[in-house]
Design an enzyme around this catalytic site. Structure first.
Site, PDB file in Angstrom:
ATOM      1  N   ARG A 277      19.880  35.260  36.384  1.00  0.00           N
ATOM      2  CA  ARG A 277      19.051  35.882  36.914  1.00  0.00           C
ATOM      3  C   ARG A 277      19.560  35.989  38.229  1.00  0.00           C
ATOM      4  O   ARG A 277      19.783  35.149  39.148  1.00  0.00           O
ATOM      5  CB  ARG A 277      17.699  34.860  37.124  1.00  0.00           C
ATOM      6  CG  ARG A 277      16.459  35.757  37.830  1.00  0.00           C
ATOM      7  CD  ARG A 277      15.306  35.013  37.715  1.00  0.00           C
ATOM      8  NE  ARG A 277      14.788  34.638  36.421  1.00  0.00           N
ATOM      9  CZ  ARG A 277      13.888  35.740  35.908  1.00  0.00           C
ATOM     10  NH1 ARG A 277      13.550  36.785  36.718  1.00  0.00           N
ATOM     11  NH2 ARG A 277      13.390  35.257  34.719  1.00  0.00           N
ATOM     12  N   SER A 352      15.100  45.015  26.550  1.00  0.00           N
ATOM     13  CA  SER A 352      13.379  45.375  26.589  1.00  0.00           C
ATOM     14  C   SER A 352      13.338  46.750  26.286  1.00  0.00           C
ATOM     15  O   SER A 352      13.819  47.701  27.020  1.00  0.00           O
ATOM     16  CB  SER A 352      12.986  44.789  27.843  1.00  0.00           C
ATOM     17  OG  SER A 352      11.556  44.720  28.010  1.00  0.00           O
TER      18      SER A 352
END
Length: 428
Positions: A277, A352
């Site tokens: 992240r 995704s």
RNA sequence: GGAGAGAUGGCCGAGUGGACUAAGGCGCUCGACUCGAAAUCGAGUAGGCGGGCAAAACCCGCCUCGUGGGUUCGAAUCCCACUCUCUCCGCCA
């Protein structure tokens, strides 16, 4: 954005969609109340304008004929001021309606399973076997440190937390992955490569759905109408904003490398170590524009195109379909591809892939003609990571590590690394 | 960043306050002519929104001449601001 006419006609269906997503359903009634007031005032305004146009023509006629029109002009003065006042009210209602409309999420596709959060996502398939280590595997940030290919400390010094330097073979690996992915998707999967702007204007952010609702998630250039893109989805989808596409050429398929920038507000404390992240990361993104009847099939193909990257790299993964509660704001259906990370002992999102239906197309006004003479209709848009590069590096470092701290380069990547087969334990 | 020029329909392009309901041309579609085509002739060629109406067709109305304001009874046309494009200058990888 949903079709306002659809919300008027099928309010219960929209409320049901909001319920399934865990959104408050009174958004619909509030919006429809504004809509009713807007239409009422608009109708009245248009009547006044019509009257205004009639009288205006009459004045012109009299003046041409050399007649007097003073009393008509006096009446018009009054009418004009009433119109001006009413137009302000209508404008305000219209803006409010638009704002509310932009904050209603997409309707989940019927095939999306119900669920409250990520726990309820449903696994579709797995590929590959997680490796059994004969030694305790290290997390990628430790491997990065041992080999010297990741420099987190200096990333923090130079930029701040959640920034990193890739060094030596690490930087080369990042670059190799980008080229490998772009080549695969352009040469074998038929995508056109584009290299987009990394800063876009507000309109583009609205077009794909990041704004107005998610402003806190991204970086904005102070004093300018520039936003740092959180994904290449934004510039590439907006490539065709305000356009009518040739129906015969659909589907259009694009692949784009870009750096991605995310504020990660609300993620404080989560995944603070390693590459998972970061405020800035690289990603190769797949974007499609297609006819509505094609989009379900195109989503399946898009996921397969992204999976192919992991298969060639020999990284085990699984595919999950997101449940209604975990689905992104603009998406109708999303598959996440999750790669096996030994340090997590779990699968972790690396791609995704979503079908947005006409939700983005309506916001961004992207249309096509079903037939040469037909009225323009909204396309369906899709996109997916193919793949997130930083997370791929993490997966390679962890899955291909050796006991001494060195890392084997997956064979498919070696041509992109000048033939290098291994990152030695002390690469620098 | 400075100076100048410009932005009108799918494209070109005319339009200095009331007939703009946007000329004319090109392109496109349909029709006529032709064995067929070209040429020619004729017709049609933007989008959005509201209402009639639950929907399609259709009809009525409103809006849109880069965007937003202003002047005016009335703006493509006059004024202001902004955006973008082009030319020149400056700076720059």
């Amino acid at each position: 954005m949903l079709d306002l006419k659809f919300i008027r006609r099928q309010p219960e269906e929209v409320k049901e969609a909001l319920r399934r997503r865990g959104y408050p359903e009174n958004l619909v009634d509030e919006l429809l109340a504004v809509d009713a007031r807007w239409r009422e005032k608009l109708t009245y305004l248009q009547e006044l304008r019509s009257e205004h146009n009639r009288v205006s023509e009459e004045i012109a006629r009299r003046k041409q004929a050399g007649d007097e029109a003073a009393e008509l002009i006096a009446a018009m003065r009054d009418l004009s001021s009433r119109i001006e006042e009413l137009a302000k009210e209508v404008g305000a209602l219209e803006r409010e309606l638009q704002e509310r409309l932009l904050e209603i999420p997409n309707i989940p596709h019927p095939s999306v399973p119900y669920g409250e959060d990520a726990e309820d996502n449903v696994e579709i398939r797995r590929w590959g076997e997680p490796r059994r280590f004969s030694f305790p595997p290290r997390p990628h940030w430790e491997i990065g440190e041992i080999t010297g290919v990741l420099d987190f400390a200096r990333g923090v010094k130079v930029a701040g937390t959640r920034f990193v330097f890739y060094r030596g073979l690490g930087a080369a690996l990042e670059r190799a992955l980008i080229n490998f992915m772009l080549d695969l998707h352009t040469r074998e999967h038929g995508y056109e490569e584009v290299f987009p702007p990394f800063l876009v204007n507000r309109e583009s952010m609205v077009g794909t759905g990041q704004l107005p609702k998610f402003a806190e998630d991204m970086f904005k250039v102070e004093g300018e109408d520039y936003y740092l893109i959180p994904t290449a989805e934004v510039p590439v989808t907006n490539l065709h904003r305000e356009e009518i596409l040739d129906g015969d050429r659909l589907p259009l398929k694009y692949v784009a490398y870009s750096a991605c920038f995310r504020a990660e507000a609300g993620a404080a404390g989560r995944e603070t170590r390693g590459l998972i992240r970061q405020h800035q990361f690289n990603k190769v993104e797949l974007v499609k524009f297609c006819r509505p009847e094609q989009s379900e099939e195109e989503l399946e193909k898009l996921v397969a195109d992204a999976e192919e990257v992991l298969q060639r790299l020999g990284l085990p993964y699984r595919v999950v379909v997101l449940c209604t509660g975990d689905l992104g704001f603009a998406a109708a259906k999303t598959y996440d591809i999750e790669v096996w990370l030994p340090s997590y002992g779990a699968y972790k999102e690396i791609s995704s892939c979503s079908n947005f239906g006409d939700f983005q197309a309506r916001r961004a006004n992207i249309r096509y003609r079903p037939h040469p003479k037909a009225k323009a209709a909204f396309v369906h848009t899709l996109n997916g990571s193919g793949l997130a590069v930083g997370r791929t590096v993490a997966a390679i470092l962890e899955n291909y590590q050796e006991e001494d701290g060195s890392v084997v380069i997956p064979p498919a990547l070696r041509p992109y690394m000048g033939g290098v087969e291994r990152i030695p334990a002390q690469a620098r």
